[in-house]
Design a protein around this motif. Sequence first.
Motif, PDB file in Angstrom:
ATOM      1  N   GLU A 133       0.813  -1.202   0.000  1.00 44.12           N
ATOM      2  CA  GLU A 133       0.000   0.000   0.000  1.00 44.12           C
ATOM      3  C   GLU A 133       0.857   1.266   0.000  1.00 44.12           C
ATOM      4  OE1 GLU A 133      -2.933  -0.846   3.007  1.00 44.12           O
ATOM      5  OE2 GLU A 133      -4.095  -1.734   1.360  1.00 44.12           O
ATOM      6  N   LYS A 134       1.954   1.192   0.725  1.00 43.13           N
ATOM      7  CA  LYS A 134       2.885   2.323   0.755  1.00 43.13           C
ATOM      8  C   LYS A 134       3.448   2.587  -0.646  1.00 43.13           C
ATOM      9  CE  LYS A 134       6.797   3.245   3.368  1.00 43.13           C
ATOM     10  NZ  LYS A 134       7.843   2.641   4.212  1.00 43.13           N
ATOM     11  N   ILE A 135       3.754   1.509  -1.348  1.00 43.68           N
ATOM     12  CA  ILE A 135       4.288   1.657  -2.707  1.00 43.68           C
ATOM     13  C   ILE A 135       3.235   2.267  -3.624  1.00 43.68           C
ATOM     14  CG2 ILE A 135       5.153   0.409  -4.733  1.00 43.68           C
ATOM     15  CD1 ILE A 135       6.387  -1.633  -2.770  1.00 43.68           C
ATOM     16  N   VAL A 136       2.012   1.749  -3.531  1.00 41.91           N
ATOM     17  CA  VAL A 136       0.941   2.279  -4.379  1.00 41.91           C
ATOM     18  C   VAL A 136       0.741   3.770  -4.107  1.00 41.91           C
ATOM     19  CG1 VAL A 136      -1.542   2.198  -4.838  1.00 41.91           C
ATOM     20  CG2 VAL A 136      -0.245   0.081  -4.668  1.00 41.91           C
ATOM     21  N   ASN A 137       0.768   4.142  -2.831  1.00 40.39           N
ATOM     22  CA  ASN A 137       0.619   5.565  -2.490  1.00 40.39           C
ATOM     23  C   ASN A 137       1.705   6.413  -3.122  1.00 40.39           C
ATOM     24  OD1 ASN A 137      -1.671   5.246  -0.994  1.00 40.39           O
ATOM     25  ND2 ASN A 137      -0.580   4.975   0.956  1.00 40.39           N
ATOM     26  N   ILE A 165       1.407  -5.865  -7.102  1.00 43.72           N
ATOM     27  CA  ILE A 165       0.909  -4.627  -7.700  1.00 43.72           C
ATOM     28  C   ILE A 165       1.259  -4.722  -9.177  1.00 43.72           C
ATOM     29  CG2 ILE A 165       1.115  -2.109  -7.795  1.00 43.72           C
ATOM     30  CD1 ILE A 165       2.378  -2.365  -4.922  1.00 43.72           C
ATOM     31  N   MET A 166       0.342  -4.298 -10.015  1.00 50.41           N
ATOM     32  CA  MET A 166       0.649  -4.292 -11.443  1.00 50.41           C
ATOM     33  C   MET A 166       0.505  -2.877 -11.972  1.00 50.41           C
ATOM     34  SD  MET A 166       1.472  -6.538 -13.829  1.00 50.41           S
ATOM     35  CE  MET A 166       0.660  -8.085 -14.133  1.00 50.41           C
ATOM     36  N   VAL A 167       1.534  -2.418 -12.678  1.00 48.07           N
ATOM     37  CA  VAL A 167       1.462  -1.102 -13.306  1.00 48.07           C
ATOM     38  C   VAL A 167       1.438  -1.309 -14.811  1.00 48.07           C
ATOM     39  CG1 VAL A 167       2.680   1.060 -13.724  1.00 48.07           C
ATOM     40  CG2 VAL A 167       2.611   0.107 -11.425  1.00 48.07           C
ATOM     41  N   ARG A 168       0.494  -0.687 -15.469  1.00 44.36           N
ATOM     42  CA  ARG A 168       0.375  -0.814 -16.911  1.00 44.36           C
ATOM     43  C   ARG A 168       0.327   0.573 -17.520  1.00 44.36           C
ATOM     44  NH1 ARG A 168      -1.883  -0.001 -21.166  1.00 44.36           N
ATOM     45  NH2 ARG A 168      -3.042   1.612 -20.038  1.00 44.36           N
ATOM     46  N   GLY A 169       1.076   0.799 -18.555  1.00 46.19           N
ATOM     47  CA  GLY A 169       1.051   2.127 -19.148  1.00 46.19           C
ATOM     48  C   GLY A 169       1.651   2.143 -20.528  1.00 46.19           C
ATOM     49  N   ILE A 189      11.209   5.321  -9.584  1.00 49.71           N
ATOM     50  CA  ILE A 189      11.431   4.180  -8.692  1.00 49.71           C
ATOM     51  C   ILE A 189      12.928   3.948  -8.472  1.00 49.71           C
ATOM     52  CG2 ILE A 189      11.150   1.673  -8.455  1.00 49.71           C
ATOM     53  CD1 ILE A 189       8.533   2.029 -10.147  1.00 49.71           C
ATOM     54  N   TYR A 190      13.677   4.071  -9.564  1.00 49.87           N
ATOM     55  CA  TYR A 190      15.120   3.806  -9.508  1.00 49.87           C
ATOM     56  C   TYR A 190      15.815   4.689  -8.470  1.00 49.87           C
ATOM     57  CZ  TYR A 190      19.632   2.366 -11.503  1.00 49.87           C
ATOM     58  OH  TYR A 190      20.882   1.813 -11.702  1.00 49.87           O
ATOM     59  N   ASN A 191      15.305   5.901  -8.310  1.00 46.20           N
ATOM     60  CA  ASN A 191      15.954   6.842  -7.387  1.00 46.20           C
ATOM     61  C   ASN A 191      15.218   7.008  -6.063  1.00 46.20           C
ATOM     62  OD1 ASN A 191      18.143   7.652  -9.176  1.00 46.20           O
ATOM     63  ND2 ASN A 191      16.522   8.526 -10.429  1.00 46.20           N
ATOM     64  N   SER A 192      14.210   6.160  -5.812  1.00 47.22           N
ATOM     65  CA  SER A 192      13.448   6.320  -4.579  1.00 47.22           C
ATOM     66  C   SER A 192      13.693   5.161  -3.622  1.00 47.22           C
ATOM     67  CB  SER A 192      11.953   6.415  -4.887  1.00 47.22           C
ATOM     68  OG  SER A 192      11.440   5.124  -5.167  1.00 47.22           O
ATOM     69  N   TRP A 193      13.076   5.252  -2.450  1.00 48.44           N
ATOM     70  CA  TRP A 193      13.219   4.207  -1.444  1.00 48.44           C
ATOM     71  C   TRP A 193      12.643   2.870  -1.915  1.00 48.44           C
ATOM     72  CZ3 TRP A 193       8.651   1.951  -0.028  1.00 48.44           C
ATOM     73  CH2 TRP A 193       7.475   2.681  -0.292  1.00 48.44           C
ATOM     74  N   ILE A 194      11.706   2.930  -2.875  1.00 49.10           N
ATOM     75  CA  ILE A 194      11.068   1.702  -3.353  1.00 49.10           C
ATOM     76  C   ILE A 194      12.128   0.738  -3.900  1.00 49.10           C
ATOM     77  CG2 ILE A 194       9.396   0.748  -5.000  1.00 49.10           C
ATOM     78  CD1 ILE A 194       7.988   3.488  -4.915  1.00 49.10           C
TER      79      ILE A 194
END
Length: 726
Positions: A658-662, A694-698, A708-713
Amino acid sequence: MRVAEVIINRPAKKMNSPFSYAVPPHLGEIAPGTRVAVPLGRTKEEGILIGYRDLAEAPTYEIKPIQAVLDKDPWFTSEMLSTAKKLSKYYLCALSEALSLFTIDKKQLKSYERPKEQWLVVQPWFQPEHIPMKRKRQRELGFYLQELGTASVHSLQKDGFTLPVIKQVMTYEGIIVEERYTQTKTKFNACVVKELPLTEEQQQCYEPIKRAVTTCTADTFLLHGVTGSGKTQIYMKAASECLANDRIAIVLVPEIMLTNQIVTRFVEAFGDEVVVFHSKLTISERYNNWERLRRKDSHIIIGARSAIFAPTDDIGLIIVDEEHDTSYKQEDMIRYHARKVAKWRSEANHCPLILGSATPSIESYYLAMQGIYRLLELKHRIFHQPLPKVQIIDMKEEMMYGNYSVFSGAMSHLIRQTLGNKEQMIILLNRRGYSTFVMCRECGEPIKCPHCDVAMVYHQSGEALRCHYCEYHEPVPRVCPHCGSQKIKFFGSGTQKVEEELQRNFPKARIARLDQDVTTKKGQGEQILADFGAGQYDILLGTQMVAKGHDFKGVTAVGVLTADSVLNIPLYSASERTFDLLTQVAGRAGRSNGKGQVVIQTYNPLHYAIIKSKAHDYIGFYKEEIQAREMLGYPPLGAMIHFRIQHKDKAKAMAIAEKIVNALEVFLVPGELDIMGPYEEGIKKVRDLYRVAIMVRGNDLKSIKDFIYNSWIFTQEGLHIDVDPV
DNA sequence: TCTACCATGGAT
DNA sequence: TCCATGGTAGAA
């Protein structure tokens, strides 16, 4: 102050940015791409020097010096470094992980030196006549050496002299011992390939490829040719052209383990120009192969997925055979797709890329339709054999007529007929083990693995229930662990059970089974295939490994017991994989005499993947499939990223998700970029770890990936990111 | 990843 | 008060 940027060779995402080190004067100039030993904390670590940087002011931390240089020449070329960086950003993995794909020795801090051997050099004053008559072999070696002038210890041993004799002769006056780099160059007879004639159709396909090879153009060709249309011939022609230009050709094949047709044909045609990479090679064999490529003693490297990371520059051609094959996508660790990496390397090396297949991936065919790839088609089989006759059997109908066995009437008939004609048959069943699940009749509870959310499978060998997701196994319980009833029953049929049933129905048939249970013992899979090829069996029963690229002359019939097993997997690419599998396995029938027969059993006889494969109609299938994907925005009309969060605590896994989705929600643009989840995966738990996804589609995921590459995720523990899942 | 460091907590 | 365990920040 100028400092070196070093990536620590540890597969940790937390150490993704380079560390700065000073280069002490006594180490001289170290070229980027060189492996170095550096102090880190209180340990000594291996790192890769990726570049230099000027520090404007003194940093807050101490700059330690590089301790040692591990490579005499840099292992990574600048192209390899930039491809690794690209891979790391695209697939969201640590740069060190991306770099390690190019290395061949996982042991750290080992410096590599080119293999050397000792040579005996005869000086003018050497006098073998002074060697005492009693030392017969030494005297013979003396005269032999005088004749040769110079020879390596290795070659003398080959000529029949023992090591003690050679050692003794080395000490004599007039013999100088020199260390020389191992030379393994053997002459290649180019005529073999040049004489391979091409049909007119092949020639038409080959022309533009040849032009691209000679002009060093990074074109991508999609070579669409039905099975038996002679794609390999074109590959070999292109490779020989590349070789003539003194550049390296990389040939990727799906799985090298199963006696691969292409490998044999390349080795036969090119001899020592070919270097075969596979997982069974020892470290020293790998080094030796690499050395041959670097010295251009060999120009062709052929291997599975990981061969795309051949540590070489000057690539002149890349070929991906059976480009649709799912084994090109690595499914553990760094989930890269070899076809994608091939494209990057082809662009960086200015060389053409050939993607070949009888059933191209929807993605590649789409790009060819868009004019991004050049489509080349081989529409005819070389010897004009007709394609096999395919029959589809509706298993619901069979059940209506009271046939509950795994074999439909048509299937039994085909087996009987094939055996009667003394011909061979391949039967495909995509389920290993004995039964698919074990269930209690009283309470209806299937017996599940205690560590994973999957039903356990009964395996006859060892009389045990096994989990296909972890190593857990246990004996079959007498009573239901749930309700204590004794009515435990086996449901569904795996390869082992079908083998038994086949044997019962056709007692005289010689049956071979090929699945993962058999293949684990090394070499056994190959042996079974070889024996089947030699006609020692009548029926080859197995999982999808029987479908891939073998060319058995005696096979006239193919049976597919359940075409639905792949179709029902909840993946956007399920239809594509079903079509591929059916087409591939059907293609095994009647390769030599042209009277192939195929029976496909299914509960979905009207599904387009099944209907189109019956008609051998790739383009028809493509049209339906691309429409379906267009509607849902699935690849190639959009990209996807799959996130899996694993945690032993289900609620924690959900919370992280949920934290990631947020965090990602700022990128949400409905229809343009969608975020699905978090949701529990179909298999909720594996190895005691709960799985939330979680699935991201775009349409374009570059900016979200950069974020994402530069974040805590990126460094989130227990998170696995799969870019372009299949 | 590996390590050192701190916090927590149970046992003595 | 001691040590053992676990979680976590930092490594140049």
